[in-house]
Design a protein around this motif. Structure first.
Motif, PDB file in Angstrom:
ATOM      1  N   PHE A   1      14.255  72.744  85.219  1.00  0.00           N
ATOM      2  CA  PHE A   1      13.103  72.983  84.215  1.00  0.00           C
ATOM      3  C   PHE A   1      12.127  74.027  84.525  1.00  0.00           C
ATOM      4  CE2 PHE A   1       9.312  70.427  82.594  1.00  0.00           C
ATOM      5  CZ  PHE A   1       9.450  71.258  81.246  1.00  0.00           C
TER       6      PHE A   1
ATOM      7  N   VAL B   1      15.691  71.878  79.924  1.00  0.00           N
ATOM      8  CA  VAL B   1      15.172  70.551  80.048  1.00  0.00           C
ATOM      9  C   VAL B   1      16.370  69.853  80.272  1.00  0.00           C
ATOM     10  CG1 VAL B   1      13.540  69.166  79.035  1.00  0.00           C
ATOM     11  CG2 VAL B   1      13.435  71.580  78.483  1.00  0.00           C
TER      12      VAL B   1
ATOM     13  N   ILE C   1      16.990  66.517  81.078  1.00  0.00           N
ATOM     14  CA  ILE C   1      16.346  65.115  81.251  1.00  0.00           C
ATOM     15  C   ILE C   1      17.747  64.387  81.907  1.00  0.00           C
ATOM     16  CG2 ILE C   1      15.081  65.150  79.260  1.00  0.00           C
ATOM     17  CD1 ILE C   1      17.102  64.078  77.462  1.00  0.00           C
TER      18      ILE C   1
ATOM     19  N   LEU D   1      16.307  71.683  70.090  1.00  0.00           N
ATOM     20  CA  LEU D   1      16.756  70.380  69.765  1.00  0.00           C
ATOM     21  C   LEU D   1      18.192  69.811  70.114  1.00  0.00           C
ATOM     22  CD1 LEU D   1      15.802  68.775  66.452  1.00  0.00           C
ATOM     23  CD2 LEU D   1      18.169  68.538  67.078  1.00  0.00           C
TER      24      LEU D   1
ATOM     25  N   LEU E   1      18.617  69.509  73.929  1.00  0.00           N
ATOM     26  CA  LEU E   1      18.059  68.185  74.398  1.00  0.00           C
ATOM     27  C   LEU E   1      18.935  67.019  74.098  1.00  0.00           C
ATOM     28  CD1 LEU E   1      14.233  68.606  73.497  1.00  0.00           C
ATOM     29  CD2 LEU E   1      15.061  67.979  75.874  1.00  0.00           C
TER      30      LEU E   1
ATOM     31  N   PHE F   1       9.534  64.265  86.420  1.00  0.00           N
ATOM     32  CA  PHE F   1       8.888  65.226  85.360  1.00  0.00           C
ATOM     33  C   PHE F   1       7.396  65.332  85.533  1.00  0.00           C
ATOM     34  CE2 PHE F   1      12.667  65.365  82.898  1.00  0.00           C
ATOM     35  CZ  PHE F   1      13.018  66.699  82.751  1.00  0.00           C
TER      36      PHE F   1
ATOM     37  N   PHE G   1       3.754  57.569  84.707  1.00  0.00           N
ATOM     38  CA  PHE G   1       3.391  58.151  83.245  1.00  0.00           C
ATOM     39  C   PHE G   1       2.150  58.452  83.029  1.00  0.00           C
ATOM     40  CE2 PHE G   1       2.782  57.081  78.765  1.00  0.00           C
ATOM     41  CZ  PHE G   1       3.650  57.789  78.277  1.00  0.00           C
TER      42      PHE G   1
ATOM     43  N   LEU H   1       1.539  61.651  84.688  1.00  0.00           N
ATOM     44  CA  LEU H   1       1.835  62.701  83.578  1.00  0.00           C
ATOM     45  C   LEU H   1       0.952  62.868  82.512  1.00  0.00           C
ATOM     46  CD1 LEU H   1       4.221  64.723  82.900  1.00  0.00           C
ATOM     47  CD2 LEU H   1       5.238  62.702  81.693  1.00  0.00           C
ATOM     48  N   LEU H   2       0.318  61.828  81.734  1.00  0.00           N
ATOM     49  CA  LEU H   2      -0.174  62.023  80.625  1.00  0.00           C
ATOM     50  C   LEU H   2      -1.736  62.624  80.849  1.00  0.00           C
ATOM     51  CD1 LEU H   2      -0.064  59.193  78.092  1.00  0.00           C
ATOM     52  CD2 LEU H   2       0.972  61.379  77.994  1.00  0.00           C
TER      53      LEU H   2
ATOM     54  N   LEU I   1      -1.164  66.377  81.689  1.00  0.00           N
ATOM     55  CA  LEU I   1      -1.020  67.114  80.527  1.00  0.00           C
ATOM     56  C   LEU I   1      -2.358  67.159  79.700  1.00  0.00           C
ATOM     57  CD1 LEU I   1       2.250  65.861  79.136  1.00  0.00           C
ATOM     58  CD2 LEU I   1       1.926  68.130  80.231  1.00  0.00           C
TER      59      LEU I   1
ATOM     60  N   VAL J   1      11.657  66.470  69.283  1.00  0.00           N
ATOM     61  CA  VAL J   1      12.632  65.656  69.723  1.00  0.00           C
ATOM     62  C   VAL J   1      11.982  64.357  70.174  1.00  0.00           C
ATOM     63  CG1 VAL J   1      14.977  64.825  71.032  1.00  0.00           C
ATOM     64  CG2 VAL J   1      14.439  67.248  70.210  1.00  0.00           C
TER      65      VAL J   1
ATOM     66  N   THR K   1       0.397  65.473  73.877  1.00  0.00           N
ATOM     67  CA  THR K   1       1.313  66.326  74.194  1.00  0.00           C
ATOM     68  C   THR K   1       1.760  67.266  73.320  1.00  0.00           C
ATOM     69  OG1 THR K   1       2.846  64.746  73.434  1.00  0.00           O
ATOM     70  CG2 THR K   1       2.352  64.386  75.844  1.00  0.00           C
TER      71      THR K   1
ATOM     72  N   LEU L   1       1.003  71.282  73.863  1.00  0.00           N
ATOM     73  CA  LEU L   1       1.819  71.961  74.741  1.00  0.00           C
ATOM     74  C   LEU L   1       3.496  72.372  74.164  1.00  0.00           C
ATOM     75  CD1 LEU L   1       0.646  69.608  77.495  1.00  0.00           C
ATOM     76  CD2 LEU L   1      -0.091  71.735  77.288  1.00  0.00           C
ATOM     77  N   ARG L   2       4.247  72.914  74.990  1.00  0.00           N
ATOM     78  CA  ARG L   2       5.385  73.155  74.728  1.00  0.00           C
ATOM     79  C   ARG L   2       6.301  71.954  74.106  1.00  0.00           C
ATOM     80  NH1 ARG L   2       7.563  75.297  79.947  1.00  0.00           N
ATOM     81  NH2 ARG L   2       9.471  74.841  78.923  1.00  0.00           N
TER      82      ARG L   2
ATOM     83  N   ALA M   1       9.156  70.653  74.896  1.00  0.00           N
ATOM     84  CA  ALA M   1       9.641  70.024  75.898  1.00  0.00           C
ATOM     85  C   ALA M   1       8.755  68.801  76.456  1.00  0.00           C
ATOM     86  CB  ALA M   1      10.170  70.777  76.948  1.00  0.00           C
ATOM     87  N   PHE M   2       7.591  69.066  76.642  1.00  0.00           N
ATOM     88  CA  PHE M   2       6.401  68.019  77.160  1.00  0.00           C
ATOM     89  C   PHE M   2       6.714  66.941  76.270  1.00  0.00           C
ATOM     90  CE2 PHE M   2       4.778  71.771  79.286  1.00  0.00           C
ATOM     91  CZ  PHE M   2       4.874  71.684  80.532  1.00  0.00           C
TER      92      PHE M   2
ATOM     93  N   ALA N   1       8.989  65.622  74.337  1.00  0.00           N
ATOM     94  CA  ALA N   1      10.320  64.930  74.515  1.00  0.00           C
ATOM     95  C   ALA N   1      10.085  64.300  75.856  1.00  0.00           C
ATOM     96  CB  ALA N   1      11.454  65.867  74.355  1.00  0.00           C
ATOM     97  N   ILE N   2       9.734  64.680  76.831  1.00  0.00           N
ATOM     98  CA  ILE N   2       9.617  64.022  78.184  1.00  0.00           C
ATOM     99  C   ILE N   2       8.789  63.075  78.069  1.00  0.00           C
ATOM    100  CG2 ILE N   2       9.108  64.510  80.552  1.00  0.00           C
ATOM    101  CD1 ILE N   2       9.728  67.460  80.285  1.00  0.00           C
ATOM    102  N   ALA N   3       7.549  63.163  77.404  1.00  0.00           N
ATOM    103  CA  ALA N   3       6.589  61.986  77.416  1.00  0.00           C
ATOM    104  C   ALA N   3       6.861  60.893  76.644  1.00  0.00           C
ATOM    105  CB  ALA N   3       5.170  62.545  76.880  1.00  0.00           C
TER     106      ALA N   3
END
Lengths: 289, 313
Positions: free
Chosen positions: A31, A37, A39, A97, A100, A230, A272, A275-276, A279, B56, B104, B107-108, B110-111, B113-115
């Motif tokens: 990634f 990506v 997943i 799309l 993924l 991630f 999580f 992560l949030l 971001l 996505v 999210t 941003l890009r 992908a972020f 989707a991951i979130a």
């Protein structure tokens, strides 16, 4: 909050963090560097756990050794998956799309195949050091955690040296930046990316054999790691391996403290939240530019 | 066709479906039909974000679960008629979608989707630890046996889901034909160019996530009544996450027809397969179909049919 409990929670967190670094380093490559990506990465970790379980149960080989022995298998699997990904999505420019969805499908196929083959029961491995513990006064180092952590760090160091000291390693670091320059150096970007992706899958499988030493595994455990890997990757900064290591240890400590003082059932939510938060506050991460 | 002509046509078709199944006089068909319709709503909702804007969402199960647990919570606290609970569930899950998107989507892609992937894990953690809505053990929701006018409560729930499907499809089609739809399409095709030409991309993306999340929640709202027992592992299960992505992609993401076709085909296939084979094999089939379609036919069944049609002309 007692000091001794806190100190041991931090130690456990660092040991856990070392292992998280092993799980995440593959995502850091796929990634962070290749912009794929993947997943399904945690699914390969769990597949690695089950292969280790199988080899360990059948031949009684040490789980880590078993993980190393099956590395070529997963390297080949990774190379094959990248080839399909490249031909179907990257070349057509449809990776957003469809790509993924492709990895999402693989994630489910892997999980269901494991359920069909092994059932939903927890599986574990046998090794002499599981269950023992090193004690220094009030500090406890359970070997079940210490051995995977040290093995993870060894794998991490090996990868770091490979990526910074060898031609192929440097080409991998360069592939994200300037593909034309790479061609001028007589390196085929597609081939370099295939090698890098194959390595990332191989690291996932080896991390899987570390995981099954730490805890018993069942097929859906992988989903808990999606948020974690991630979160670590973004927290550390995309594409930075040092950042990945720092992020992994940070998450390990925070999770371990949460589990110790609020109960383990809350631990999955920590990643999580982190992560949030990352971001929202600093999307570039700790080591990001 | 204006949107209200479409709505009337869809309502007539829906009424015919209801009358047809009622004529069969077998409650199993109502259960099976309800499940298929629930997937029609989920797939259409996913496509509003995924198909139209290209972002996505892997957390369909999470949004669905928000709807389910809004009902469980309301049922215990202050029971409302089912349509009102659907509205409540739509509001709550729409807000979750808005919040996720706000954090999210700047941003890009992908972020995001991951979130959404991680969101399912966190929500499950919260539900498992929340004993008021049943925690890990689950909650029983008793449904009345009958209701006025329709009679049998299962028939009533089926009718409600049928209505919801009609509303979801009409909304999706109306979006497609409106300037909102064109805005979404610019994001999907080239977000940078869209942004540069003055398309308010963030605002449009937030509208899409909110609408999509709201419909997913609404699809989940009647679930506790039809099942009578709700348990986190079942609600957050593989089935919902994989199906709500596989159905639009296999059907075709370009228009409202794709998710409808995909949901009816896959939904019916799974109803048959669950009876004859195990549910794990079920998910495996859907996963394999998903991978096969994105590789071989990225435009779905609708795309394949259109291509064949054009060649014929």
């Amino acid at each position: 909050m007692s000091g001794e409990l806190l100190l041991n929670a931090v130690i456990a967190g660092i040991l856990l963090g070392g292992f998280y670094a092993a799980v995440t380093v593959g995502i850091s490559i796929s990634f962070g560097i290749l912009d794929i990506v993947n997943i399904a990465h945690p699914a390969f970790v769990i597949v690695g756990s089950y292969v280790t379980y199988y080899v360990n149960a059948q031949f009684g080989i040490d789980p880590i050794l078993a993980g190393i022995l099956v590395l070529p298998l997963f390297y080949g699997l990774g190379a094959g998956i990248y080839q399909v990904y490249y031909v179907s999505f990257e070349r057509r420019g449809k990776e957003a799309l469809s790509g993924l969805a492709f990895f999402f499908g693989i994630l489910f196929i892997a999980e269901v195949l494991l359920i069909l083959a092994f059932g939903v029961d927890y599986r574990d491995v046998r090794a002499s050091y599981i269950g023992q513990s090193l004690n220094f006064g009030i500090f406890h180092f359970p070997l079940r955690m210490l051995v995977p952590c040290l093995a993870s760090l060894a794998m991490f160091a090996f990868l770091l040296i490979f990526l910074t000291r060898t031609f192929i390693g440097r080409a991998i670091m360069a592939v994200a930046q300037d593909q034309l320059a790479l061609r001028l150096m007589a390196a085929d970007p597609v081939k370099i990316k295939r090698i890098a992706f194959a390595i990332s899958i191989a690291t996932a499988a080896l991390a899987g054999s570390f995981l099954i030493i730490i805890q018993p595994v069942e097929p859906s455990v992988g989903r808990e790691y999606i948020g974690r890997v991630f979160a670590i990757c973004v927290l550390g900064g995309l594409g930075s391996l040092t950042g990945t290591l720092i992020g992994a240890i940070l998450l390990g400590i925070v999770e371990s403290i949460t589990a110790t003082f609020y109960g383990p059932s809350w631990a999955p939510a920590v990643a999580f939240g982190l992560l949030l938060l990352t971001l929202a506050l600093r999307p570039a991460g700790i080591m990001g530019r | 066709m204006k949107w209200w002509t479409f709505l009337i046509t869809a309502t007539i078709v829906a009424a015919a479906v209801f009358a047809g199944i009622r004529a069969l006089n077998n409650d199993y068909y109502f259960f099976a039909g309800y499940t298929v319709l629930q997937f029609v709503v989920l797939a259409t909702a996913w496509n509003i974000l995924g198909g139209y804007t290209g972002y996505v969402n892997f957390g369909s199960a999470a949004f669905f679960a928000v709807g389910v647990y809004t009902t469980v919570f309301l049922h215990k606290t202050y029971p409302l008629p089912v349509p009102l609970q659907i509205v409540a569930a739509g509001i709550v899950s729409g807000l979750v979608g808005l919040g996720m998107g706000y954090l999210t989507l700047r941003l890009r892609g992908a972020f995001f989707a991951i979130a959404t992937l991680a969101l399912a894990v966190v929500l499950q953690t919260i539900i498992v630890n929340w004993s008021y809505v049943g925690g890990a053990r689950g909650a029983y929701v008793l449904r009345p046996a009958t209701i006025e006018i329709v009679g049998n409560y299962i028939h009533y729930l089926f009718l409600v889901m049928l209505g919801l499907a009609v509303i979801a499809l009409t909304t999706a089609r109306a979006i497609e034909k409106s300037s909102l739809g064109y805005g979404f399409a610019t994001i999907r095709d080239d977000e940078l160019a869209a942004e540069a030409s003055g398309v308010p991309t963030l605002k449009l993306k937030l509208i899409a996530t909110t609408l999509s999340g709201a419909f997913m929640g609404m699809a989940g709202a009647p679930f506790p009544y039809i099942q009578a027992y709700v348990q986190p592992n079942a609600v957050f299960g593989l089935e919902y996450a994989v199906n709500s992505i596989a159905m639009p992609i296999i059907g075709g993401t370009a228009s409202w027809i794709g998710p409808l076709v995909g949901a009816i085909l896959l939904g019916t296939l799974q109803q048959v397969a669950t009876v004859t084979i195990s549910s794990a094999v079920n998910v495996l089939i859907v996963g394999l179909l998903l991978v096969a379609f994105v590789i071989v036919a990225p435009n779905g069944i609708v795309g394949v049919v259109q291509k064949a049609w054009r060649r014929k002309l």
